[in-house]
Design an enzyme around this catalytic site. Structure first.
Site, PDB file in Angstrom:
ATOM      1  N   ASP A 296       0.414  -1.092  -0.307  1.00 39.18           N
ATOM      2  CA  ASP A 296      -0.183   0.134  -0.030  1.00 39.18           C
ATOM      3  C   ASP A 296       0.946   1.370   0.014  1.00 39.18           C
ATOM      4  O   ASP A 296       0.506   2.620  -0.731  1.00 39.18           O
ATOM      5  CB  ASP A 296      -0.569  -0.157   0.866  1.00 39.18           C
ATOM      6  CG  ASP A 296      -1.762  -1.503   1.632  1.00 39.18           C
ATOM      7  OD1 ASP A 296      -2.290  -1.636   0.239  1.00 39.18           O
ATOM      8  OD2 ASP A 296      -2.201  -1.888   2.432  1.00 39.18           O
TER       9      ASP A 296
HETATM   10  N1  LIG Z   1       2.858   1.484  10.998  1.00 40.91           N
HETATM   11  C1  LIG Z   1       1.192   1.577  10.750  1.00 40.91           C
HETATM   12  O1  LIG Z   1       0.816   2.307  12.614  1.00 40.91           O
HETATM   13  C2  LIG Z   1      -0.303   1.318  10.272  1.00 40.91           C
HETATM   14  C3  LIG Z   1      -1.643   0.456  11.113  1.00 40.91           C
HETATM   15  C4  LIG Z   1      -2.612  -0.062  10.961  1.00 40.91           C
HETATM   16  C5  LIG Z   1      -2.429  -0.202   9.811  1.00 40.91           C
HETATM   17  N2  LIG Z   1      -1.518  -0.141   8.174  1.00 40.91           N
HETATM   18  C6  LIG Z   1      -1.855  -0.166   7.063  1.00 40.91           C
HETATM   19  O2  LIG Z   1      -0.399  -0.992   7.150  1.00 40.91           O
HETATM   20  C7  LIG Z   1      -0.431  -1.124   6.132  1.00 40.91           C
HETATM   21  C8  LIG Z   1       1.409  -1.262   5.563  1.00 40.91           C
HETATM   22  O3  LIG Z   1       1.617  -0.703   4.115  1.00 40.91           O
HETATM   23  P1  LIG Z   1       2.760  -1.926   3.720  1.00 40.91           P
HETATM   24  O4  LIG Z   1       3.340  -1.447   2.243  1.00 40.91           O
HETATM   25  O5  LIG Z   1       3.561  -1.948   4.895  1.00 40.91           O
HETATM   26  O6  LIG Z   1       2.407  -3.738   3.919  1.00 40.91           O
HETATM   27  P2  LIG Z   1       0.770  -3.879   3.013  1.00 40.91           P
HETATM   28  O7  LIG Z   1       0.396  -3.023   2.500  1.00 40.91           O
HETATM   29  O8  LIG Z   1       0.242  -4.140   3.776  1.00 40.91           O
HETATM   30  O9  LIG Z   1       2.103  -5.083   2.329  1.00 40.91           O
HETATM   31  C9  LIG Z   1       1.731  -5.809   2.591  1.00 40.91           C
HETATM   32  C10 LIG Z   1       2.376  -6.547   1.469  1.00 40.91           C
HETATM   33  O10 LIG Z   1       3.768  -8.145   2.009  1.00 40.91           O
HETATM   34  C11 LIG Z   1       3.887  -8.724   1.247  1.00 40.91           C
HETATM   35  N3  LIG Z   1       4.174 -10.288   2.182  1.00 40.91           N
HETATM   36  C12 LIG Z   1       3.875 -10.780   3.357  1.00 40.91           C
HETATM   37  N4  LIG Z   1       4.226 -11.531   3.810  1.00 40.91           N
HETATM   38  C13 LIG Z   1       5.751 -11.485   3.265  1.00 40.91           C
HETATM   39  C14 LIG Z   1       6.228 -12.941   3.388  1.00 40.91           C
HETATM   40  N5  LIG Z   1       6.490 -13.395   4.435  1.00 40.91           N
HETATM   41  N6  LIG Z   1       7.665 -11.845   2.159  1.00 40.91           N
HETATM   42  C15 LIG Z   1       7.435 -11.343   0.808  1.00 40.91           C
HETATM   43  N7  LIG Z   1       6.085 -11.171   0.943  1.00 40.91           N
HETATM   44  C16 LIG Z   1       5.231 -10.645   2.026  1.00 40.91           C
HETATM   45  C17 LIG Z   1       2.262  -9.645   0.827  1.00 40.91           C
HETATM   46  O11 LIG Z   1       1.966  -9.486  -0.445  1.00 40.91           O
HETATM   47  P3  LIG Z   1       1.804 -11.241  -0.555  1.00 40.91           P
HETATM   48  O12 LIG Z   1       1.473 -12.035   0.286  1.00 40.91           O
HETATM   49  O13 LIG Z   1       2.191 -11.628  -1.825  1.00 40.91           O
HETATM   50  O14 LIG Z   1       3.432 -11.819  -0.033  1.00 40.91           O
HETATM   51  C18 LIG Z   1       1.787  -7.766   1.296  1.00 40.91           C
HETATM   52  O15 LIG Z   1       1.712  -7.727  -0.315  1.00 40.91           O
HETATM   53  C19 LIG Z   1      -0.688   0.398   5.234  1.00 40.91           C
HETATM   54  O16 LIG Z   1      -1.864   0.358   4.508  1.00 40.91           O
HETATM   55  C20 LIG Z   1      -1.469   0.950   6.380  1.00 40.91           C
HETATM   56  O17 LIG Z   1      -2.355   1.997   6.317  1.00 40.91           O
HETATM   57  C21 LIG Z   1      -0.529   0.383   9.610  1.00 40.91           C
END
Ligand SMILES: NC(=O)c1ccc[n+]([C@@H]2O[C@H](COP(=O)([O-])OP(=O)(O)OC[C@H]3O[C@@H](n4cnc5c(N)ncnc54)[C@H](OP(=O)(O)O)[C@@H]3O)[C@@H](O)[C@H]2O)c1
Ligand SMILES: NC(=O)c1ccc[n+]([C@@H]2O[C@H](COP(=O)([O-])OP(=O)(O)OC[C@H]3O[C@@H](n4cnc5c(N)ncnc54)[C@H](OP(=O)(O)O)[C@@H]3O)[C@@H](O)[C@H]2O)c1
Lengths: 95, 462, 95, 462
Positions: free
Chosen positions: B389
């Site tokens: 994301d």
């Molecule tokens: N940081 C905070 O405080 C917080 C709090 C609440 C919500 N969030 C939300 O969390 C999201 C964070 O974004 P992000 O880009 O870090 O993560 P993300 O959008 O949740 O994407 C994580 C990606 O990692 C891949 N993944 C998962 N396990 C994996 C593994 N073992 N090896 C390789 N790839 C793996 C997944 O794809 P595959 O399954 O295809 O591997 C997934 O597309 C945002 O939408 C944010 O709003 C963040």
């Protein structure tokens, strides 16, 4: 309850706001752990409840509260320090 | 000097030390010393309490302190960094429980001593118990979801909103009643019981991934409960520490909600529970280009400038150590490696920073979004590791996207983009990511740790 | 005198420190004028002295104090605003 | 709601409004609105006081309020910007006088009512009167020196330090005595009298040019006296406003002393009075190159980038309007004009900024030292207008110079330097300035306003 305490709360909230907004994102996780540790300050209430021999209920609840608060103090400060000790600058070539 | 004066001075000192302690966290190189100050403050406050004249028997106190330390030590030293979110939720439960029990004990004692409790004190006590109890169960559910012994998916039931509103209204009524009729202990304890239910019902319908926002809010509630305790027993250090905690939780939840493109009121009223909306665009007709570890390694080995974009997948795969290893190899080949950290990458504020710090990556290589976003254009490779994301260009380009307007890392502007993930699955927001189909990007499928190990092997043998 | 007032002072000093250190040099003169105006808050003491009919000395001193403090309030806020109204950005070509 | 509750709430509101008001001053475009909030806070606090039950007769109050407004209006609207330093010193006198008189009135009333004054309250009262009285006379002398009805030169006398120390010791003794013997009114009033003397003797030996530091310190003392009043009468808004004022004066004096290369303790203990040390180098054998208005105008007319360095001489000559006019001409010719503002240019923190703002120079053309110091190298002309110490390269190069180590504006790095001053006289620090003899610099002698008018005329007719 003294009215002055309302001032204390308002001013402390200001101080908190000003400090926290200046904590860099880098340290947001340690910040969460640190406030956890500081929340253990409820010890000042629970120690009194546990140790002033008011009545059995008070003592029992007090001891549980002391346990919980102390766990936060010890665990919170330890983990914060553990985390912070990992943050370091790249002064010299890493090996 | 009387015991009471000693105690008062110790509390003042503790308050100042807490403030200086938190101030330390505004600078990475002063943070440790700051927390030492805060710890000293805590010690001073404990001693200042133990000398009070009211404190007459130390046996049970000692039991509590020792027990607490025994529980606290493993919570501090053994919990792995990857378990931080649940660890913090767990602690909020403890903190709120302590505040609640102190409130009950104070109320019960005053009542059984036949004292009349004035309106201000009774308001403080009721507030403390209400918010405390709500935070205990709320944090417990959050903990359970994060530690995965409760189902992470939103648990919804019929008339959910109506039931919650009803519960809240009854609790508010009891609050008002008991404030004006402090001797009505049934109302007090019933309110307490309802508050525990409210805590449950508030958090159960929220998806596991939304827990970080919940945790921060709980942090702020626990702080407010502590402040209320301070008002009730006339203790300023409690008021101050509670206000500091309250401010911290509140600000972190705002920071998160902003960076996640959620509205502020959304967070304030706890209504952040709705499941992520489905994707607006589909990937029909688009083809993502896979890349072999060999080819990816070749590109990285020759890159002069690499920007690593870590995301939640790095945490899942625990790949931070491999990232550092790979970075060192690239640097040995003469390339420069920087890390771009999105404010909500991962599942907790500062999540990526702690994990990378654990893997010994120096923090001056970590750049915040605003610092590095203009540098992607010059980068030879943007290496996206388990992030999704936070690099989704739809946030910039597609007004129909649920994340439209959310500030993102411009990984797509790099000359080449290599994405490490296991599948074409979506991320937290549940939406398609055009970056994966862009001409300049290619995907290295597999668990991030495995893929990185392959890359390292390739570069080493090359 | 409540001990809580000590907290109020310490916290207010913190708040003051954090705010003042962030006032840019550009506005240091207005800052001096502003604190002058705010110092007129001693009115809360002098109004009571002047108006509570305690004794003649108190009334006389009180009225002088009210005069001085009010002069600071009126003069201070006016001159601060006058100064601040002169500070402006170069939005459009000046004429 | 009882009158007392109304009053307490108004005080709380006033405190918050003051804080928000000062916060406004951290951003130029929010400053005015901030001060409006503070003014509203003041109004709220006044009303909250007038409704108090103790306040029974309003006649005299009205006299005071009207008289005060009549005095305040001209102080606010008619005093010219160039008279700000003395204006501010004058106000401190008023503020401290009010605090002192309230203290005396409170003490006298308690005593004549036969009340026993506790140690905490008596300490607060004594502190208030001591610091208040000292500030009244100290500010008066500062005002006199700045308004030039007292001689600006340091007024010294024999055994000055011994006398001052003796006075301070006696005052401290009386302080201690009266705290433990509150009924000893002779000690109270004697201490008050001594404090007025201390104020005089502390400031008389200090040179007129050092008055700004004195003013800031007096600001901080007046704030502390106000806080003490708050402690004595149990009023939190006074404590808070006093603490804010105290912090402001304290910080400004530190900022000034740092930028002037004075030590911090030097300022803290008021011992900054020594006359500036004489120059360490002489200008023997060096020749400064004078320049005609015609030649200078030619250079300015063709310059693509000009940095103006204003100093105290600009304030003396009141040349700010002419500077703006000249800048507009240069801009019309296609050149760019920026202003480099040294933190202690002039005689008061922010002195140059206010004067230039008065002349309608937009504040985003004003650059702080750190922002612009690297730009001098690219500048075609550095136009130094009545500045001296703040551009003295000896601060960088001559370890023997009294200003060595003081951060300065690098005007000497510009391609050409044109200095407007009346003579070869030294500036505030009393030391020679090598910049005037540098190869790339030339001097346009005369009053800054006259010289600027000539330059303007030349460029216009060219
Ligand atoms: N940081 C905070 O405080 C917080 C709090 C609440 C919500 N969030 C939300 O969390 C999201 C964070 O974004 P992000 O880009 O870090 O993560 P993300 O959008 O949740 O994407 C994580 C990606 O990692 C891949 N993944 C998962 N396990 C994996 C593994 N073992 N090896 C390789 N790839 C793996 C997944 O794809 P595959 O399954 O295809 O591997 C997934 O597309 C945002 O939408 C944010 O709003 C963040
Ligand atoms: N800003 C503060 O808060 C503050 C407070 C206290 C002390 N100070 C001190 O004040 C000094 C300020 O430095 P500065 O460079 O601004 O001033 P400066 O070093 O005092 O020099 C002022 C120069 O202006 C010239 N001048 C005076 N009247 C003039 C006129 N009518 N027309 C043209 N030139 C005139 C004088 O030379 P001629 O006589 O030859 O014309 C003098 O060399 C520093 O040493 C600083 O430490 C500042």
């Amino acid at each position: 309850m003294a009215f002055a305490d309302v001032y204390v709360f308002v001013l402390a909230a200001f101080v908190g706001y000003q400090i926290i907004t200046r904590v860099p994102a880098l340290l947001h996780t340690p910040l969460m752990a640190a406030t956890n540790a500081i929340s253990g300050i409820s010890l000042v209430g629970s120690l009194v409840a546990a140790g002033s021999d008011r009545n059995t209920l008070s003592t029992v609840l007090g001891v549980i509260a002391v346990t919980c608060a102390m766990a936060n103090v010890v665990g919170g400060f330890l983990i914060t320090d553990r985390m912070l000790s990992m943050f370091r600058r790249a002064e010299k070539k890493q090996n | 000097m009387s015991r009471e004066v000693v105690s008062q001075i110790s509390y003042l000192a503790a308050s100042v030390l807490f403030i200086f302690g938190l101030r330390g966290l505004t600078k990475p190189d002063k943070a440790r010393r700051g927390m030492l100050l805060a710890a000293v403050g805590m010690l001073v406050a404990i001693i200042g309490t133990l000398v009070k004249t009211e404190v007459v028997s130390y046996g049970w106190i000692l039991v509590g302190l020792v027990l607490g330390s025994l529980i606290g030590y493993p919570l501090g030293m053994w919990v792995p960094m990857t378990a931080m979110p649940q660890r913090i939720a767990f602690s909020h439960m403890f903190g709120a429980l302590a505040a609640t029990l102190v409130g009950v004990s104070e109320y019960f004692t005053d009542l059984s001593n036949g004292e009349t409790i004035g309106i201000p004190k009774m308001s403080a006590l009721a507030f403390e118990v209400l918010f405390g109890a709500l935070t205990v169960t709320g944090s417990f559910v959050a903990f359970g979801k994060l530690a995965e012994f409760l189902p992470g998916r939103p648990i919804t039931y019929k008339n959910q909103n109506a039931i919650n509103l009803g519960l809240a209204a009854v609790a508010a009524g009891l609050f008002a009643y008991v404030v004006f009729n402090p001797e009505a202990s049934w109302a007090f304890y019933l309110m307490l019981a309802l508050a525990t239910l409210i805590g449950l019902f508030l958090v159960l319908p929220i998806g596991g991934a939304d827990m970080p926002v919940v945790i921060s809010l709980m942090n702020s509630y626990a702080g407010l409960a502590a402040s209320a305790t301070g008002f009730a027993i006339g203790n300023e250090v409690l008021i101050i520490a509670g206000a500091l905690d309250g401010a911290s939780g509140f600000i972190l939840s705002i920071v998160m909600s902003r960076a996640m493109n959620r509205s502020f009121t959304n967070v304030l009223f706890g209504a952040f529970g709705s499941a992520p909306t489905a994707s607006t665009r589909t990937s029909e007709g688009l083809v993502a280009a896979p890349i072999s570890a060999e080819d990816a390694a070749l590109q990285l080995a020759h890159a002069r400038s690499v920007i690593v974009v870590p995301g939640y997948g790095m945490a899942v795969a625990q790949a931070q150590h491999q990232i550092r290893e790979l970075a060192e190899l690239i640097e040995k080949n003469g390339g420069e490696v920087r890390y771009a950290i999105h404010p909500v990458a991962g599942r907790m504020p500062g999540h990526m920073n702690v994990l990378l710090a654990e893997a010994n990556v120096p923090y001056d290589r970590l750049y915040e979004m605003d610092e590095i976003n203009d540098r992607f254009e010059e980068a030879d490779v943007a290496l996206v590791i388990g992030a999704n994301d936070v690099v989704n260009p739809a946030a910039r380009t597609d007004p129909g996207s649920p994340i439209y307007g959310m500030p993102i890392l411009n990984a797509d502007k790099a000359k080449r983009v290599i994405v490490l993930k296991r599948s074409m699955a979506t991320g937290f927001a549940g939406i398609e990511n055009d970056l994966f189909y862009a001409e300049n990007s290619s995907l290295l499928f597999g668990d991030a740790k495995d893929s990185l190990q392959k890359l390292i092997g390739e570069i080493k043998t090359a």
